[in-house]
Design an enzyme around this catalytic site. Structure first.
Site, PDB file in Angstrom:
ATOM      1  N   HIS A  59      -4.285  -9.527   4.007  1.00  0.00           N
ATOM      2  CA  HIS A  59      -5.746  -9.541   4.100  1.00  0.00           C
ATOM      3  C   HIS A  59      -6.195 -10.373   5.300  1.00  0.00           C
ATOM      4  CE1 HIS A  59      -6.318  -8.673  -0.493  1.00  0.00           C
ATOM      5  NE2 HIS A  59      -6.087  -7.585   0.205  1.00  0.00           N
ATOM      6  N   HIS A  65      -2.681   2.158  -6.137  1.00  0.00           N
ATOM      7  CA  HIS A  65      -3.255   0.882  -5.691  1.00  0.00           C
ATOM      8  C   HIS A  65      -3.413  -0.093  -6.854  1.00  0.00           C
ATOM      9  CE1 HIS A  65      -4.538  -0.692  -1.843  1.00  0.00           C
ATOM     10  NE2 HIS A  65      -5.527  -1.347  -2.431  1.00  0.00           N
ATOM     11  N   LYS A 107      -2.038  -2.067   7.943  1.00  0.00           N
ATOM     12  CA  LYS A 107      -3.476  -1.958   8.194  1.00  0.00           C
ATOM     13  C   LYS A 107      -3.919  -3.050   9.167  1.00  0.00           C
ATOM     14  CE  LYS A 107      -7.823  -1.446   5.656  1.00  0.00           C
ATOM     15  NZ  LYS A 107      -8.457  -1.452   4.316  1.00  0.00           N
ATOM     16  N   TYR A 121      -9.496 -11.450  -6.765  1.00  0.00           N
ATOM     17  CA  TYR A 121      -8.537 -11.461  -7.878  1.00  0.00           C
ATOM     18  C   TYR A 121      -8.766 -12.627  -8.830  1.00  0.00           C
ATOM     19  CZ  TYR A 121      -6.243  -7.864  -5.162  1.00  0.00           C
ATOM     20  OH  TYR A 121      -5.992  -6.713  -4.477  1.00  0.00           O
ATOM     21  N   ARG A 159      -0.626  -2.546  -6.755  1.00  0.00           N
ATOM     22  CA  ARG A 159      -0.840  -3.615  -5.769  1.00  0.00           C
ATOM     23  C   ARG A 159      -1.812  -4.655  -6.319  1.00  0.00           C
ATOM     24  NH1 ARG A 159      -1.210  -4.908  -0.039  1.00  0.00           N
ATOM     25  NH2 ARG A 159      -3.361  -5.326   0.594  1.00  0.00           N
ATOM     26  N   ARG A 183       0.863  -1.180   0.000  1.00  0.00           N
ATOM     27  CA  ARG A 183       0.000   0.000   0.000  1.00  0.00           C
ATOM     28  C   ARG A 183       0.903   1.233   0.000  1.00  0.00           C
ATOM     29  NH1 ARG A 183      -2.184  -3.520   3.973  1.00  0.00           N
ATOM     30  NH2 ARG A 183      -4.280  -4.301   3.451  1.00  0.00           N
TER      31      ARG A 183
END
Length: 347
Positions: free
Chosen positions: A320, A294, A229, A329, A297, A204
């Site tokens: 995640h 982004h 995050k 994805y 990424r 990120r």
């Protein structure tokens, strides 16, 4: 004679609430205003919200955007609670702004009296009427649920507040050729290095700008991403090609505190400057897509999937919490689709 007036909502209608000590003369005068009504619940008189009535009671436009004194007090309580739980500055800002908007909307109503119907009305009469996005609505709902579940005991049942239905939006992905062109667009090694590290490690923007020289472990060929995050640490593989570039970059710039620093030694490189670096690279490549940082990424994750990397590993590399987030994805990977023959070819 002391009195106060402010814009309010009464049964979803814009009104002006007028509060004053009981006085026969004032009651007589306010009754002369067309459609003046007394609200036993709010314990105030209220009149139509018109320009004439605003001028009569000296109401400014700014009052529409102000918290009540009770609202200010409870917003500060919420911010203090979020801080004590070590929420990130961005989350504190997002949640406190969401709650502030809700409390402003009901600034004429005691917080103890707020109900789930008020949340529903706020969604319908404010968020939907202003055509605000579902993601923005979800942020506000998150703030309301968190506040009334953990900080404030009221008539609101936080667990019964519904979230908006999420849109199924696919991530934007670049081809490998497009990524290569973007990463090679800049002659400046610092600019090339920043964009290359985002793509090669699936970072990120905030993660890249917080990196420190010691986070690069050249002996183990990994990058340590600290307190990303969700307050999580993770590691990601470091490409040998990236390591070579990093060594050249380090010799030229000799960063002190952060791996990528601003003009002042030891200062953070700004997000805006990094966005500008990408924008210029995209322009040089003559790519017309609205590429963001982004996207690099997203492209990293999709290209890993297409090269046969297990989805569970990709989840770990991206940091995640849920595999469902990573599974998105699979919907943009073209590897399987390329083997499907269109019936049009048989015509």
């Amino acid at each position: 004679m002391k009195w106060s007036a402010q814009p309010i909502k009464h049964r979803s209608e814009a009104r002006i609430g007028v509060i004053f000590e009981k006085d026969v003369d004032l009651i007589h005068r306010i009754k002369q205003i067309p459609d003046a009504r007394w609200s036993p619940q709010k314990k105030m008189w209220h009149i139509p919200d018109t320009r004439e009535n605003r001028e009569r009671f000296h109401i400014t436009q700014e009052q529409n955007h102000q918290l009540s004194s009770e609202g200010k007090e409870h917003l500060q309580l919420f911010i203090r609670w979020l801080s004590s739980k070590r929420y990130s500055p961005n989350t504190i800002k997002t949640y406190s702004e969401g709650l502030r908007l809700f409390l402003i909307y009901y600034r004429s109503k005691a917080i103890d009296e707020l109900t789930n119907d008020d949340v529903l009305n706020f969604n319908n009469d404010y968020i939907l009427k202003k055509k605000l996005s579902a993601s923005y609505q979800n942020q506000i709902i998150s703030a309301i649920k968190l506040y009334f579940r953990t900080v404030r005991e009221t008539k609101i049942e936080a667990d019964k507040i519904d979230r908006p239905k999420k849109s199924k939006i696919l991530p934007n992905v670049l081809s490998k050729e497009e990524v290569k062109n973007i990463l090679e667009a800049h002659a400046n090694i610092k600019h090339k290095m920043m964009l290359s590290l985002i793509y090669s490690c699936g970072l990120r923007c905030s993660e890249l700008l917080r990196l420190k020289p010691l986070d690069i472990d050249s002996k183990r060929n990994i990058v340590l991403i600290k307190q990303a995050k969700g307050k999580k640490d993770r590691i990601t593989p470091l490409s040998p090609k990236i390591l070579e570039l990093l060594r050249v970059y380090y010799q030229l710039y000799k960063p002190k505190t952060y791996l990528f620093e601003g003009q002042e030694p030891g200062s953070n490189y700004s997000v805006k400057s990094l966005q500008s670096v990408l924008k210029h690279a995209v322009q040089k490549c003559n790519i017309k897509k609205p590429v963001t940082l982004h996207w690099l990424r997203h492209s990293y994750a999709t290209h890993l999937l297409e090269s046969g990397t297990d989805l569970r590993y990709i989840q770990e590399l991206l940091g995640h919490n849920s595999s469902r987030t990573t599974e998105i994805y699979t919907h943009v990977s073209t590897k399987s689709l390329q083997h499907i023959k269109s019936p049009f070819d048989d015509l």
